[in-house]
Design an enzyme around this catalytic site. Structure first.
Site, PDB file in Angstrom:
ATOM      1  N   HIS A 253       1.325  11.476  -8.678  1.00  0.00           N
ATOM      2  CA  HIS A 253       0.311  10.635  -8.051  1.00  0.00           C
ATOM      3  C   HIS A 253       0.788   9.191  -8.011  1.00  0.00           C
ATOM      4  CE1 HIS A 253      -0.688  10.489 -12.376  1.00  0.00           C
ATOM      5  NE2 HIS A 253      -1.192   9.279 -12.142  1.00  0.00           N
TER       6      HIS A 253
ATOM      7  N   HIS B 210       4.423   9.162  -9.926  1.00  0.00           N
ATOM      8  CA  HIS B 210       4.747   9.618 -11.272  1.00  0.00           C
ATOM      9  C   HIS B 210       3.846  10.770 -11.705  1.00  0.00           C
ATOM     10  CE1 HIS B 210       1.431   6.785 -11.909  1.00  0.00           C
ATOM     11  NE2 HIS B 210       1.198   7.379 -13.065  1.00  0.00           N
TER      12      HIS B 210
ATOM     13  N   ARG C  42      -9.844   6.809 -17.790  1.00  0.00           N
ATOM     14  CA  ARG C  42      -9.133   8.091 -17.737  1.00  0.00           C
ATOM     15  C   ARG C  42      -9.101   8.765 -19.096  1.00  0.00           C
ATOM     16  NH1 ARG C  42      -2.966   7.508 -16.576  1.00  0.00           N
ATOM     17  NH2 ARG C  42      -2.919   7.273 -18.836  1.00  0.00           N
TER      18      ARG C  42
ATOM     19  N   ASP D 210       1.981  11.764 -15.297  1.00  0.00           N
ATOM     20  CA  ASP D 210       1.604  11.011 -16.494  1.00  0.00           C
ATOM     21  C   ASP D 210       2.360  11.467 -17.739  1.00  0.00           C
ATOM     22  OD1 ASP D 210      -0.218   9.304 -15.297  1.00  0.00           O
ATOM     23  OD2 ASP D 210      -1.904  10.675 -15.600  1.00  0.00           O
TER      24      ASP D 210
END
Length: 275
Positions: free
Chosen positions: A251, A97, A266, A99
């Site tokens: 990723h 995907h 993150r 983000d």
């Protein structure tokens, strides 16, 4: 030391050395990191024991910060999302995907820091959407350039929504994130490079196609984008950091470490409307 880059794979990815991310970065260093990010699309750092304030300061050097509507955050730092997998609550995200493409302005990029890494497993892979575009025929590139696709928060978090109380817990996120349309082929705003901009987690269908046509085309693109020659893989260690360009990569976490504990933090940086 001078900043140096060691490529991980032909399509994308490089480990960066000669920099201490605990220190305040001057304009020249930030400019160098921007150039490296544009060139390699995802850059990695080892042995960077940064705290939350330093993590935030690093990200702010590249733009305003976002928060995520579905995950918990570090106390005192609503910008830092916690991505954690435990024996009692294993991770649910296992698809390639990009983000937060369910937003009208998806992120510029993300800076992910490893807090707890399994002794074995738990790698992450990235794929270059620019290399994937370059790998298409001229006719396919031309055909895709006029198409748009729908991206949907509810589709990406369908497993969480199906849990008991899931719709209630994510009600606000659902309300604030209705489906959006993005071009199937987008242009990188800095490099001008063309890239495929669909992903199997959030992209539901191609606008103007019937269901069979849309499924067939998306199925082809999803598989094409993750060919081995377009990817790299990173082995996490404690205090490792990955900084990826969300506009030009996919990723995927490799969930091969259950029941080991894995905790990542993150920060996501604001982006612009794809074009």
């Amino acid at each position: 030391m001078m900043i140096q880059a060691k490529p991980l794979a032909a399509a994308l990815g490089a480990e960066i050395s000669g920099i201490d991310l605990r220190k305040s970065l001057d304009a020249e260093t930030i400019s160098t990191l921007k150039q490296l990010l544009a060139q390699y699309q995802v850059i990695f750092f080892r042995d960077q024991d940064i705290d939350s304030a330093q993590h935030k300061a690093l990200a702010e050097a590249f733009g305003p910060l976002q928060s995520h509507p579905a995950y918990g955050t570090v106390e005192g730092y609503p910008e830092i999302t916690i991505l954690e997998s435990t024996p009692d609550k294993p991770t649910k995200i296992e698809e390639w995907h990009t983000d937060m493409t369910f937003m009208p302005k998806p992120p510029l990029g993300s800076i992910l820091r490893s807090r707890i890494s399994p002794e074995v497993g738990g790698d992450t892979s990235w794929a270059s959407l620019g290399a994937a575009y370059d790998g298409l025929s001229d006719k396919m590139q031309s055909f895709l350039s006029s198409l748009s696709a729908v991206h949907d928060f509810a589709h990406g978090f369908r497993h969480s929504l199906a849990e008991p109380g899931g719709r209630e817990r994510l009600a606000r996120a659902l309300e604030e994130n209705p489906p959006v349309e993005h071009p199937v082929i987008r242009t990188h705003p800095e490099s001008g490079r063309k890239m495929i901009f669909v992903n199997s987690l959030f992209t539901t269908h191609i606008v103007g196609m019937n269901e069979c046509e849309s499924e067939a085309l998306l199925g082809f693109l999803f598989k094409h984008c993750i060919k081995d020659e377009f990817t790299c893989r990173f082995r996490w260690e404690e205090n490792s950091i990955a900084f990826w360009d969300n506009r030009s990569t996919l990723h995927k976490p490799i969930n091969d470490y259950f029941p080991a504990h894995r905790r990542m933090e993150r920060i996501t940086i604001d982006g612009g409307k794809p074009f």
